[in-house]
Design an enzyme around this catalytic site. Sequence first.
Site, PDB file in Angstrom:
ATOM      1  N   ASP A 123      38.651  53.473 101.824  1.00 40.72           N
ATOM      2  CA  ASP A 123      37.255  52.685 101.670  1.00 40.72           C
ATOM      3  C   ASP A 123      37.825  51.491 100.657  1.00 40.72           C
ATOM      4  O   ASP A 123      37.719  51.626  99.501  1.00 40.72           O
ATOM      5  CB  ASP A 123      36.490  53.625 101.055  1.00 40.72           C
ATOM      6  CG  ASP A 123      35.144  53.151 100.577  1.00 40.72           C
ATOM      7  OD1 ASP A 123      34.841  51.810 100.821  1.00 40.72           O
ATOM      8  OD2 ASP A 123      34.509  53.951 100.121  1.00 40.72           O
ATOM      9  N   ARG A 180      20.361  51.809  99.212  1.00 45.02           N
ATOM     10  CA  ARG A 180      21.168  52.672  98.800  1.00 45.02           C
ATOM     11  C   ARG A 180      20.875  53.037  97.130  1.00 45.02           C
ATOM     12  O   ARG A 180      20.873  54.034  96.579  1.00 45.02           O
ATOM     13  CB  ARG A 180      22.745  52.077  98.735  1.00 45.02           C
ATOM     14  CG  ARG A 180      23.852  53.102  98.070  1.00 45.02           C
ATOM     15  CD  ARG A 180      25.170  52.580  98.238  1.00 45.02           C
ATOM     16  NE  ARG A 180      25.219  51.422  97.544  1.00 45.02           N
ATOM     17  CZ  ARG A 180      26.585  50.700  97.862  1.00 45.02           C
ATOM     18  NH1 ARG A 180      27.389  51.178  98.693  1.00 45.02           N
ATOM     19  NH2 ARG A 180      26.582  49.310  97.291  1.00 45.02           N
ATOM     20  N   TYR A 195      28.561  44.829  85.296  1.00 44.38           N
ATOM     21  CA  TYR A 195      27.275  44.063  85.885  1.00 44.38           C
ATOM     22  C   TYR A 195      26.290  43.641  84.841  1.00 44.38           C
ATOM     23  O   TYR A 195      25.557  42.362  85.178  1.00 44.38           O
ATOM     24  CB  TYR A 195      26.440  45.127  86.848  1.00 44.38           C
ATOM     25  CG  TYR A 195      27.008  45.210  88.214  1.00 44.38           C
ATOM     26  CD1 TYR A 195      26.970  44.081  89.173  1.00 44.38           C
ATOM     27  CD2 TYR A 195      27.969  46.357  88.639  1.00 44.38           C
ATOM     28  CE1 TYR A 195      27.537  44.190  90.359  1.00 44.38           C
ATOM     29  CE2 TYR A 195      28.383  46.444  89.779  1.00 44.38           C
ATOM     30  CZ  TYR A 195      28.389  45.515  90.791  1.00 44.38           C
ATOM     31  OH  TYR A 195      28.963  45.439  91.868  1.00 44.38           O
TER      32      TYR A 195
HETATM   33  N1  LIG Z   1      26.042  51.859 110.511  1.00 41.48           N
HETATM   34  C1  LIG Z   1      24.965  51.933 109.547  1.00 41.48           C
HETATM   35  N2  LIG Z   1      23.793  51.758 109.967  1.00 41.48           N
HETATM   36  C2  LIG Z   1      22.785  51.831 109.063  1.00 41.48           C
HETATM   37  N3  LIG Z   1      22.930  52.045 107.843  1.00 41.48           N
HETATM   38  C3  LIG Z   1      24.010  52.198 107.392  1.00 41.48           C
HETATM   39  C4  LIG Z   1      25.222  52.004 108.284  1.00 41.48           C
HETATM   40  N4  LIG Z   1      26.315  52.049 107.321  1.00 41.48           N
HETATM   41  C5  LIG Z   1      25.946  52.129 106.121  1.00 41.48           C
HETATM   42  N5  LIG Z   1      24.536  52.002 105.968  1.00 41.48           N
HETATM   43  C6  LIG Z   1      23.760  52.315 104.890  1.00 41.48           C
HETATM   44  O1  LIG Z   1      24.126  51.182 103.831  1.00 41.48           O
HETATM   45  C7  LIG Z   1      24.194  51.519 102.680  1.00 41.48           C
HETATM   46  C8  LIG Z   1      25.444  50.904 102.152  1.00 41.48           C
HETATM   47  O2  LIG Z   1      26.587  51.834 102.941  1.00 41.48           O
HETATM   48  P1  LIG Z   1      27.685  52.236 102.257  1.00 41.48           P
HETATM   49  O3  LIG Z   1      28.610  52.776 103.070  1.00 41.48           O
HETATM   50  O4  LIG Z   1      27.640  52.600 100.944  1.00 41.48           O
HETATM   51  O5  LIG Z   1      28.500  50.438 102.002  1.00 41.48           O
HETATM   52  P2  LIG Z   1      29.813  50.179 100.967  1.00 41.48           P
HETATM   53  O6  LIG Z   1      30.784  51.446 100.963  1.00 41.48           O
HETATM   54  O7  LIG Z   1      30.373  48.957 101.945  1.00 41.48           O
HETATM   55  O8  LIG Z   1      29.191  49.629  99.705  1.00 41.48           O
HETATM   56  C9  LIG Z   1      23.956  53.116 102.481  1.00 41.48           C
HETATM   57  O9  LIG Z   1      22.455  53.239 102.122  1.00 41.48           O
HETATM   58  C10 LIG Z   1      24.176  53.564 104.126  1.00 41.48           C
HETATM   59  O10 LIG Z   1      23.346  54.629 104.408  1.00 41.48           O
HETATM   60  N1  LIG Z   2      37.507  44.363  92.199  1.00 35.00           N
HETATM   61  C1  LIG Z   2      36.077  44.501  92.013  1.00 35.00           C
HETATM   62  N2  LIG Z   2      35.706  43.895  91.091  1.00 35.00           N
HETATM   63  C2  LIG Z   2      34.306  44.028  90.924  1.00 35.00           C
HETATM   64  N3  LIG Z   2      33.477  44.897  91.434  1.00 35.00           N
HETATM   65  C3  LIG Z   2      34.063  45.726  92.396  1.00 35.00           C
HETATM   66  C4  LIG Z   2      35.547  45.720  92.595  1.00 35.00           C
HETATM   67  N4  LIG Z   2      35.867  46.688  93.769  1.00 35.00           N
HETATM   68  C5  LIG Z   2      34.750  47.341  93.741  1.00 35.00           C
HETATM   69  N5  LIG Z   2      33.608  46.588  92.988  1.00 35.00           N
HETATM   70  C6  LIG Z   2      32.479  47.332  92.869  1.00 35.00           C
HETATM   71  C7  LIG Z   2      31.277  46.902  93.823  1.00 35.00           C
HETATM   72  C8  LIG Z   2      30.401  47.990  94.053  1.00 35.00           C
HETATM   73  O1  LIG Z   2      29.244  47.705  92.780  1.00 35.00           O
HETATM   74  C9  LIG Z   2      31.257  49.178  93.668  1.00 35.00           C
HETATM   75  C10 LIG Z   2      31.662  49.983  94.727  1.00 35.00           C
HETATM   76  O2  LIG Z   2      31.959  48.999  95.957  1.00 35.00           O
HETATM   77  P1  LIG Z   2      31.307  49.390  97.317  1.00 35.00           P
HETATM   78  O3  LIG Z   2      31.779  48.089  97.903  1.00 35.00           O
HETATM   79  O4  LIG Z   2      29.743  49.705  97.354  1.00 35.00           O
HETATM   80  O5  LIG Z   2      32.350  50.341  98.008  1.00 35.00           O
HETATM   81  O6  LIG Z   2      32.318  48.642  92.851  1.00 35.00           O
END
Ligand SMILES: Nc1ncnc2c1ncn2[C@@H]1O[C@H](COP(=O)(O)OP(=O)(O)O)[C@@H](O)[C@H]1O
Ligand SMILES: Nc1ncnc2c1ncn2[C@H]1C[C@H](O)[C@@H](COP(=O)(O)O)O1
Length: 223
Positions: free
Chosen positions: A89, A153, A54
Amino acid sequence: MEKIEHQLAPNSLITLAGTVGVGKSTLTNTLSDALGFKPAFESVQGNPYLEDYYQDFKQWSFHLQMYFLAERFKQQKRMHEEGLGYVQDRSIYEDVGIFARLQYDQGNMTDRDFTTYHSLFEAMVMNPYFPKPDVLIYIDGSLESIMSRIEERGRQMEIDTPLEYWQDLYTRYKSWIADFKECPVLHLDIDHYDCNDPASIAEIVRALEELQASKDKSYVKLT
Ligand SMILES: Nc1ncnc2c1ncn2[C@@H]1O[C@H](COP(=O)(O)OP(=O)(O)O)[C@@H](O)[C@H]1O
Ligand SMILES: Nc1ncnc2c1ncn2[C@H]1C[C@H](O)[C@@H](COP(=O)(O)O)O1
């Protein structure tokens, strides 16, 4: 979340896809509980390249993609060996189709690095021995809601990243999913389901069953 009775095969692989912050990990938790499957997460803590990536896409894109490819491949192998039901995931397909491609297009991966990465991905993943998900759940939503979730988050490295990166990812996801053909797709919108509501999760489970059982349907959108 209480367990929901279902007809999915006991060794099903349900994979979640969608942009950063859309809610994959949260739904992975809820759905794996509801189905009595194991969750398989991607680990952010312990990723040796993510913070550096990043800070400097050009320097670290190739390293990060190689790391993710290795980690997801090992995860897939573990899941296959255990032979259990899994909710995963994020799919391995997003690494190459979204993230690596974005950085290549932005000039942050050289031709030779992208070619090396891409040919390794093809050799490891795009072959009959690499198990495909039974269903891929694609989660979508408005960019505004997704940005609020990234803020909420609180991963600082993501909060500090310019909006253009998230906009670029967001646009790429839309065209990537439109062309995705590796397995059946269940399309969800974040405003359509509620992880705290068993009836809402049951609706998702019924749609997964329908997709797994159907010989004709390869795409369902819950609206
Ligand atoms: N269905 C939902 N409703 C409200 N907030 C949510 C929901 N799903 C996720 N969040 C919130 O959004 C943020 C990102 O969720 P997360 O599951 O970590 O996303 P990802 O894995 O796609 O990066 C977290 O703070 C989570 O608590
Ligand atoms: N393939 C990827 N290239 C760059 N960054 C990536 C990749 N896969 C996941 N990421 C990053 C994006 C987020 O910062 C974290 C975790 O992903 P999330 O969608 O929050 O589960 O890793």
